[in-house]
Each structure stands twice: as C-alpha cells, then as structure tokens.
Design a protein around this motif. Structure first.
Motif, PDB file in Angstrom:
ATOM      1  N   ASP A 326       0.840  -1.194   0.000  1.00 43.31           N
ATOM      2  CA  ASP A 326       0.000   0.000   0.000  1.00 43.31           C
ATOM      3  C   ASP A 326       0.878   1.248   0.000  1.00 43.31           C
ATOM      4  OD1 ASP A 326      -1.709   2.217   1.238  1.00 43.31           O
ATOM      5  OD2 ASP A 326      -3.173   0.613   1.013  1.00 43.31           O
ATOM      6  N   PRO A 327       0.515   2.261  -0.792  1.00 41.40           N
ATOM      7  CA  PRO A 327       1.352   3.470  -0.880  1.00 41.40           C
ATOM      8  C   PRO A 327       1.582   4.168   0.458  1.00 41.40           C
ATOM      9  CG  PRO A 327      -0.249   3.426  -2.671  1.00 41.40           C
ATOM     10  CD  PRO A 327      -0.593   2.297  -1.759  1.00 41.40           C
ATOM     11  N   ARG A 328       0.640   4.018   1.388  1.00 42.11           N
ATOM     12  CA  ARG A 328       0.820   4.715   2.661  1.00 42.11           C
ATOM     13  C   ARG A 328       2.060   4.223   3.404  1.00 42.11           C
ATOM     14  NH1 ARG A 328      -4.629   2.949   5.498  1.00 42.11           N
ATOM     15  NH2 ARG A 328      -5.206   2.723   3.317  1.00 42.11           N
ATOM     16  N   PHE A 329       2.402   2.944   3.230  1.00 40.51           N
ATOM     17  CA  PHE A 329       3.596   2.427   3.900  1.00 40.51           C
ATOM     18  C   PHE A 329       4.869   2.985   3.269  1.00 40.51           C
ATOM     19  CE2 PHE A 329       0.409  -0.978   4.642  1.00 40.51           C
ATOM     20  CZ  PHE A 329       0.346  -0.859   6.014  1.00 40.51           C
ATOM     21  N   CYS A 330       4.759   3.457   2.042  1.00 37.84           N
ATOM     22  CA  CYS A 330       5.915   4.067   1.394  1.00 37.84           C
ATOM     23  C   CYS A 330       6.151   5.486   1.896  1.00 37.84           C
ATOM     24  CB  CYS A 330       5.713   4.066  -0.124  1.00 37.84           C
ATOM     25  SG  CYS A 330       7.125   4.679  -1.077  1.00 37.84           S
ATOM     26  N   ARG A 360       8.003  14.586   0.205  1.00 32.28           N
ATOM     27  CA  ARG A 360       7.510  13.452  -0.572  1.00 32.28           C
ATOM     28  C   ARG A 360       8.614  12.895  -1.463  1.00 32.28           C
ATOM     29  NH1 ARG A 360       2.001  13.475  -4.264  1.00 32.28           N
ATOM     30  NH2 ARG A 360       2.208  11.356  -5.103  1.00 32.28           N
ATOM     31  N   LEU A 361       8.820  11.592  -1.445  1.00 29.49           N
ATOM     32  CA  LEU A 361       9.873  10.943  -2.219  1.00 29.49           C
ATOM     33  C   LEU A 361       9.332  10.509  -3.581  1.00 29.49           C
ATOM     34  CD1 LEU A 361      11.469   8.698   0.554  1.00 29.49           C
ATOM     35  CD2 LEU A 361      12.286  10.898  -0.292  1.00 29.49           C
ATOM     36  N   PRO A 362      10.098  10.678  -4.624  1.00 26.81           N
ATOM     37  CA  PRO A 362       9.627  10.298  -5.967  1.00 26.81           C
ATOM     38  C   PRO A 362       9.417   8.797  -6.123  1.00 26.81           C
ATOM     39  CG  PRO A 362      11.942  10.954  -6.015  1.00 26.81           C
ATOM     40  CD  PRO A 362      11.424  11.322  -4.665  1.00 26.81           C
ATOM     41  N   GLU A 363      10.172   7.986  -5.375  1.00 31.09           N
ATOM     42  CA  GLU A 363       9.995   6.535  -5.500  1.00 31.09           C
ATOM     43  C   GLU A 363       8.652   6.047  -4.987  1.00 31.09           C
ATOM     44  OE1 GLU A 363      13.207   7.166  -2.250  1.00 31.09           O
ATOM     45  OE2 GLU A 363      12.639   8.057  -4.169  1.00 31.09           O
ATOM     46  N   CYS A 364       7.940   6.899  -4.259  1.00 32.10           N
ATOM     47  CA  CYS A 364       6.597   6.533  -3.800  1.00 32.10           C
ATOM     48  C   CYS A 364       5.531   6.881  -4.842  1.00 32.10           C
ATOM     49  CB  CYS A 364       6.278   7.235  -2.484  1.00 32.10           C
ATOM     50  SG  CYS A 364       7.302   6.693  -1.108  1.00 32.10           S
TER      51      CYS A 364
END
Length: 467
Positions: A326-330, A360-364
C-alpha cells in the motif's frame, strides 16, 4: 423540550454523515453552527448534572489548550528556527518579513471549525442526558439510525454502484463506501454501529430476552411490552447483519481487522460479566463457574475467528495479494523524517497538504496528492509537534479511566462501558493506519456515541461515592 433536544442530539451526527462525511468547509460550518445552537439550548433549558461537571471541565480545558496552540501556530510571529522554512523563501520573493510556525496559517485556523463541533457535541451530550434511561435511549437510537443509514446506502450500492447518494462516485468503485468517499472511513462507521448493536444483542441474550424473540417467531402470543422487546431485538439482529455485510464489502483490511479485534474484546468482556455470568451459569462452585466462563470466552474467540475467515474472503484476498505494498507504507518514512525535523513546534495543525509536499519521495510515485497522512497519530505529531503527545494522551487517558471505572461500578448497565471500551479500542487501532476520525461527520458520530456512554459510567460512580 427535553425530548426535542435529545432528538436533535441524535439527528445532528446522523445528518452530518450524509454529505460525504461533511468534508467540505460549507458542511462543516453548517453542522458546527447547528451544534452550537443545540448547546445554547441545552444550557438554557436543561439542568446540569453535577456528576459530569469534572469531566466537562477537563474536556473544555483540553479543547481550549488545543485551540490556543493552533492560534499560537497561526498568528504569533516566530522568526528563525521555529518558523517554517517556507516563509524565508516566500519573503525573499514578496519582500515581506512575516513568519509563523504554520506553513499554511489559513488552513490551521480553519481546522478549528473541524475540531470544535465534536468537542461541543460531546460536552452537550454530557449535559443533556440526566438519567440512565435517557442515555440508554441515545446509544440505541444512534446505533439503529446508523444501521438504517448503512442499509439504505447498501441498497443504493447494489442498485446504483456508480452513485454516492446524490453525487457521482469516482473513487473505490469496487468497494462499498456507505455515504463516504473513502472505504476505510466507511469501515470505521460500520464498525461503530456493529459494536453497539452487537453489545445490545449480547446483553439481551445474557438476560434471556432472546426467548421472547423466538416465541414471536414461533407465532406465540406475547404481552405488549414483551412483544416490543422481541421486535426490537429482531430489528437489531437484522441491522447487525446488514452492517456486517457492508463492512465486508468495503474490503478495508485495517478497518475489518480493527472491528474484529474490538468485537472479540467486547464479547470477552461481556462473557466475563459477573452478574450476567452468574445468572446464566446458575448456582455452583466458583471453580466450575470460572472454568465454564473460560470455555465460553475461548469459544467466542474461536467462533468469531471462524466467521471472519468464512465470510471475509475479499478482505483476506486483498490482504494476501496487496501485503504491505500500500502506498501509505511508502510515505510513512517521509512523514517520520518531516516529524524529526519539526518535532518541537510542528508545521501547523491542518496544514499537512502543504507541509508534506517538501518531503515526498519520488519513489513513492508522483500520481495524486497526499492530503492526509493516513495516520491520525503521525499527522498530529507533524502538525502540532511534541505537544501532540500530551493532547492525545490526555484525551485517551480521560476516556479510558471513565470507561474502566464504569466497567467496575455498573451492574445492570455494564454492557455500555463494555461497548465504549470496544469502540475506543477499534478507533484507536484503526487511527494508526487511517484518518477516519479526521472527517468531521465521523468525528461527530463518534462523539455522539461516546457522550451518553460516559454519562452512564459517571452516574454510577457518583452514587457509589455518596454511599
């Protein structure tokens, strides 16, 4: 007049759920204003029970501290390390000199409207319910109203899956979201309804009122009071079933798990009820009764687990396929980084959208905008800084102490502090992974459910103290 005020108290949080949880500033203003009018009416017409005054003062003090802290972040100039770094960049362009803690002062001040209504409704509930019967009526009526709303929303979902009340549904098209945009918020709402209805049904069974319902189903004639009790129990069972179906159709992993854990807690505490347990087990030796009670609790936990595994297929499949992807964990590590850099003063309550963008990180992924942290605790820490710890801890400790003391003091109405503990546990667990309580409509519904339960706990305490 008292009856009208009680109905208004129940109607406000239920109606606040309709416009997608009152997420818009217009809906927040309307329901905050209506809640304020109700509070003024209660202060003017209702007597003030003495046994709730200490809790009322503590609640008002907590709100005032939070409001002052928000005003402090939005208005007081803090050049240097305390002010957000964005102000230096903005001032270099505009030629200004102002700098405050919040990166978005207008949003920080606007958040006062969002948090004031739940606090105000909770305080109103402490004043309006002067007797146990009034509080019991409020808890049951609110849960049944929520169950009816969930049933109607479920009917619309089955008939028009692309529609959300009067709006076109754009998100979570494969999930049931009740009147909300987000399925996780729907899971919290349905979980609250399920816990209250389950508690009322368990209490009826422990008091052997289910025999009245069985007699009614078998066509036996009952006196009017018994017939009403039987119909009420059957109605609660139907609403519980529909709400459970709705919860499973949300396919919310964290929501379903938190409701499951809270339901097990509720059933265990209800089964451990000394008075009801003694009545149900009959006269016997204490070791035998303890053994039977232990077996009953073990059976409840096992049975609830079997039901979850049997009927929550979609939820379990999504958990198995999705895992921790899930994106939230990223984004959680990025939020922790932001908290670490602003741990003392925060970035401004209600300003997560603006403050998190810099971390905010781009890998997410670059798709979409993160308006919330998907964790009440993390967003509170980022917004308020270290002050979030005493704010959250004070609220949790105050509620927990009241509910636990009510659990020890109440006998006939013991199920209500049990329900309160289960609701609080579910909400606290789910809040670690989502933002349900940050939606004004859901926060109002939670406050309205907890207020009469708290009065039930407090009323018995004062009578014991006097004795």
């Amino acid at each position: 007049m008292q009856s009208v005020l009680r109905w208004c108290f129940v109607a406000i949080p239920v109606l606040a759920l309709l416009p997608r949880g009152s997420v818009s500033i217009e809906a927040q203003a309307v329901f905050a204003g209506v809640t304020a009018l109700l509070s003024l009416a209660v202060i003017g017409f209702a007597q003030r029970p003495l046994y709730v005054m200490a809790t009322l003062r503590n609640t008002v003090a907590l709100f005032l501290f939070l409001a002052l802290l928000i005003g402090f972040q939005a208005y007081l100039p803090f050049p240097g390390a305390f002010a957000d770094a964005a102000w230096a960049a903005a001032n270099s362009v505009t030629g200004g000199e102002g700098a405050v803690i919040s990166v978005a002062p207008a949003d920080t001040i606007a958040s006062l409207l969002q948090i004031s209504a739940p606090f105000l409704l909770f305080c109103t509930g402490l004043l309006i319910f002067r007797t146990d019967d009034d509080a019991v009526w409020a808890v049951g009526t609110l849960a049944r109203a929520g169950g009816i709303l969930a049933a109607l929303a479920l009917l619309q979902y089955m008939s028009f899956p692309d529609t959300l009340l009067l709006w076109q549904k754009r998100f979570y098209l494969d999930s049931f979201t009740s009147t909300f945009v987000n399925r996780n918020t729907a899971a919290t709402f349905l979980g609250l309804v399920i816990l209250v209805l389950a508690g009322l049904i368990v209490d009826a069974v422990l008091r052997r009122r289910h025999r009245l319902a069985l007699s009614l189903i078998m066509g036996q004639r009952l006196a009017t009071p018994e017939r009403r009790k039987a119909w009420k129990l059957l109605f609660d069972v139907i609403l519980l079933g529909l709400s459970t179906v709705g919860l499973l159709l949300t396919v919310s992993r964290a929501g379903t798990l938190s409701v499951f854990l809270a339901l097990v807690l509720l059933l265990v505490l209800a089964a451990a009820d000394r008075e009801a347990g003694g009545e149900g087990l009959g006269v016997g030796r204490l070791p035998q009764r303890r053994a039977i009670r232990f077996l009953r609790i073990a059976g409840i936990v096992l049975g609830t687990t079997v039901v979850l595994v049997a009927f929550a297929g979609q939820v379990l499949l999504r958990a198995d396929v999705g895992g921790l992807s899930d994106p939230r964990f990223c984004i959680y590590p990025s939020i922790l980084t932001a908290i670490g850099q602003n741990w003392l003063s925060g970035t401004g309550f209600g300003a997560f959208l603006q403050s998190f963008a810099a971390f905010r990180l781009p890998e997410c992924g670059l798709y979409g905008v993160w308006e919330r942290a998907h964790s009440v605790y993390l967003e509170a820490m980022l917004g308020l800084g270290v002050a979030a710890v005493p704010v959250l801890a004070t609220g949790l400790v105050l509620l927990s102490r009241i509910l636990v003391s009510g659990l020890r003091a109440r006998r006939r109405l013991r199920i209500y502090p049990v329900i309160g503990i289960a609701i609080l546990a579910m909400t606290m667990v789910h809040s670690a992974l989502d933002f349900s309580l940050q939606l004004p409509g859901m926060a109002l519904f939670f406050s309205a459910a907890m207020a009469p339960i708290v009065t039930i706990c407090l009323s018995r305490q004062i009578s014991h103290n006097k004795a």
